[in-house]
Motif scaffolding. Structure first.
Motif, mmCIF file in Angstrom:
data_model
loop_
_atom_site.group_PDB
_atom_site.id
_atom_site.type_symbol
_atom_site.label_atom_id
_atom_site.label_comp_id
_atom_site.label_asym_id
_atom_site.label_seq_id
_atom_site.Cartn_x
_atom_site.Cartn_y
_atom_site.Cartn_z
ATOM 1 N N SER A 229 46.860 33.988 40.638
ATOM 2 C CA SER A 229 47.211 35.399 40.430
ATOM 3 C C SER A 229 48.514 35.460 39.644
ATOM 4 O O SER A 229 49.540 34.934 40.089
ATOM 5 C CB SER A 229 47.368 36.106 41.772
ATOM 6 N N GLY B 219 51.257 37.995 37.592
ATOM 7 C CA GLY B 219 51.714 39.367 37.396
ATOM 8 C C GLY B 219 53.193 39.392 37.077
ATOM 9 O O GLY B 219 53.794 38.377 36.736
ATOM 10 N N CYS C 85 54.757 45.676 36.887
ATOM 11 C CA CYS C 85 53.321 45.933 36.728
ATOM 12 C C CYS C 85 52.804 46.801 37.876
ATOM 13 O O CYS C 85 52.776 46.358 39.026
ATOM 14 C CB CYS C 85 52.575 44.598 36.672
ATOM 15 N N CYS D 97 49.658 45.436 39.645
ATOM 16 C CA CYS D 97 49.980 44.243 40.436
ATOM 17 C C CYS D 97 50.388 44.657 41.849
ATOM 18 O O CYS D 97 49.961 44.056 42.846
ATOM 19 C CB CYS D 97 51.115 43.455 39.783
ATOM 20 N N ARG E 34 54.704 36.017 35.371
ATOM 21 C CA ARG E 34 54.520 35.765 33.931
ATOM 22 C C ARG E 34 55.840 35.790 33.161
ATOM 23 O O ARG E 34 55.940 35.189 32.086
ATOM 24 C CB ARG E 34 53.554 36.782 33.320
ATOM 25 N N ASP F 152 51.028 31.910 31.645
ATOM 26 C CA ASP F 152 50.422 33.217 31.408
ATOM 27 C C ASP F 152 49.637 33.231 30.101
ATOM 28 O O ASP F 152 48.509 33.731 30.045
ATOM 29 C CB ASP F 152 51.516 34.286 31.374
ATOM 30 N N MET G 200 45.660 33.699 30.010
ATOM 31 C CA MET G 200 45.233 34.974 29.430
ATOM 32 C C MET G 200 44.155 34.741 28.382
ATOM 33 O O MET G 200 43.213 35.549 28.251
ATOM 34 C CB MET G 200 46.423 35.713 28.814
ATOM 35 N N TRP H 229 47.051 42.656 33.480
ATOM 36 C CA TRP H 229 47.662 42.201 34.719
ATOM 37 C C TRP H 229 47.446 43.246 35.802
ATOM 38 O O TRP H 229 47.418 44.441 35.504
ATOM 39 C CB TRP H 229 49.157 41.956 34.499
ATOM 40 N N PRO H 230 47.271 42.782 37.023
ATOM 41 C CA PRO H 230 47.347 41.396 37.468
ATOM 42 C C PRO H 230 46.194 40.572 36.906
ATOM 43 O O PRO H 230 45.072 41.056 36.791
ATOM 44 C CB PRO H 230 47.223 41.500 38.990
ATOM 45 N N MET H 231 46.502 39.347 36.557
ATOM 46 C CA MET H 231 45.490 38.424 36.080
ATOM 47 C C MET H 231 44.963 37.635 37.276
ATOM 48 O O MET H 231 45.744 37.086 38.057
ATOM 49 C CB MET H 231 46.103 37.464 35.048
ATOM 50 N N THR I 43 40.862 40.854 36.151
ATOM 51 C CA THR I 43 42.228 41.371 36.244
ATOM 52 C C THR I 43 42.394 42.006 37.624
ATOM 53 O O THR I 43 42.412 41.320 38.610
ATOM 54 C CB THR I 43 42.517 42.358 35.094
#
Length: 278
Positions: free
Chosen positions: A44, A46, A50, A53, A81, A88, A92, A104-106, A121
């Motif tokens: 995860s 972020g 964000c 996030c 990130r 990141d 990404m 994000w969140p990824m 995401t």
């Protein structure tokens, strides 16, 4: 009760130190545990500013039921990130390859050797508005890792191959000075002579672009440096001194157009980020 993130220095990671999720920071400890227990990794990524996030943390990472699913079936890694832009950037690319978009969140699921095989995401905790719920995603990924390992490995290797190919140098030639001069000229064409800066609002000073233009101006003795000087004076005319020290006007070349349009959006965070580059 705190988890391992309580020992970190990143404000974003520290925000997750009290989650019931058994978070690891990025490092060999997490991947060694994933290999030893033969579990997939949930990554995860972020950052503090964000919004989504924080929403996903509140809905899922503070949820005891979801935390139990993660702790039993995955090794969970949380990354800031802004602290690790290298991680990141790589993952990404994987998210964009697998989903066609990023953000994000990824949320990326990895094999124990770090290969991505499923990604997204933001996920709501339960199915909502056509989006799969995080609990359902976790169940699907855990089942796929247990029962369809060859498919997981094949997907991971395919994504890694594409990303690896994209990172390879495309040629060994040198960049000629005339190519740099053409690039500087193209940037200068986008200069706003009336209010300073480049393009339309928001106009945060692009630190790397400004550095490039200054180098070209120093070498060629052309007017590019004059345009940079106008940027600084234009920004200074509409400054608000809420950045102590340094280049306090980074945010405020955006202000005129936004006030004129009635927007009250606060660019303070972006201003601070650009201020660091300047």
């Amino acid at each position: 009760m705190t988890n391992r993130l309580a020992k970190e220095t990143s404000p974003y990671l520290l925000q997750h130190a009290h989650n019931p999720v058994d978070w690891f920071s990025w490092g060999e400890e997490a991947f060694a545990k994933a290999r030893g227990e033969d579990k997939p990794v949930f990554l995860s990524i972020g950052y503090s500013a964000c919004h989504w996030c924080h929403v996903m943390e509140r809905e899922s990472f503070e949820n005891d039921e979801i935390a139990e699913i993660l702790n039993e079936n995955f090794i969970s890694i949380k990354v800031d990130r802004e602290e690790r832009p290298d991680i990141d950037s790589i993952y990404m690319q994987a998210v964009q390859l697998m989903t066609g978009h990023g953000g994000w969140p990824m949320s990326v699921f990895l094999t124990p050797d770090g290969g991505p095989f499923y990604a997204g995401t933001y996920f709501p905790p339960d199915d909502r508005h056509g989006m799969p719920g995080f609990k359902r995603v976790l169940a699907h990924v855990a089942d796929a890792y247990r029962s369809r390992r060859s498919d997981v490995q094949a997907a991971s290797e395919e994504v890694r191959h594409v990303i690896s190919s994209s990172l390879q140098p495309k040629g060994t030639g040198t960049i000629e000075r005339h190519a740099l001069d053409r690039a500087a000229a193209a940037i200068a064409q986008n200069y706003d002579a009336a209010h300073g800066g480049f393009g339309s609002a928001p106009k945060f000073p692009p630190s790397m672009t400004l550095d490039f233009l200054m180098q070209v101006a120093w070498r060629t003795n052309d007017r590019t440096l004059d345009e940079i000087d106008i940027w600084y004076s234009g920004a200074g005319r509409i400054q608000v001194n809420d950045f102590p020290g340094g280049f306090h006007a980074t945010r405020y070349a955006t202000a005129r157009a936004h006030r004129r349009s009635g927007s009250t959006h606060d660019h303070h965070r972006e201003g601070k980020r650009q201020n660091a580059g300047l």
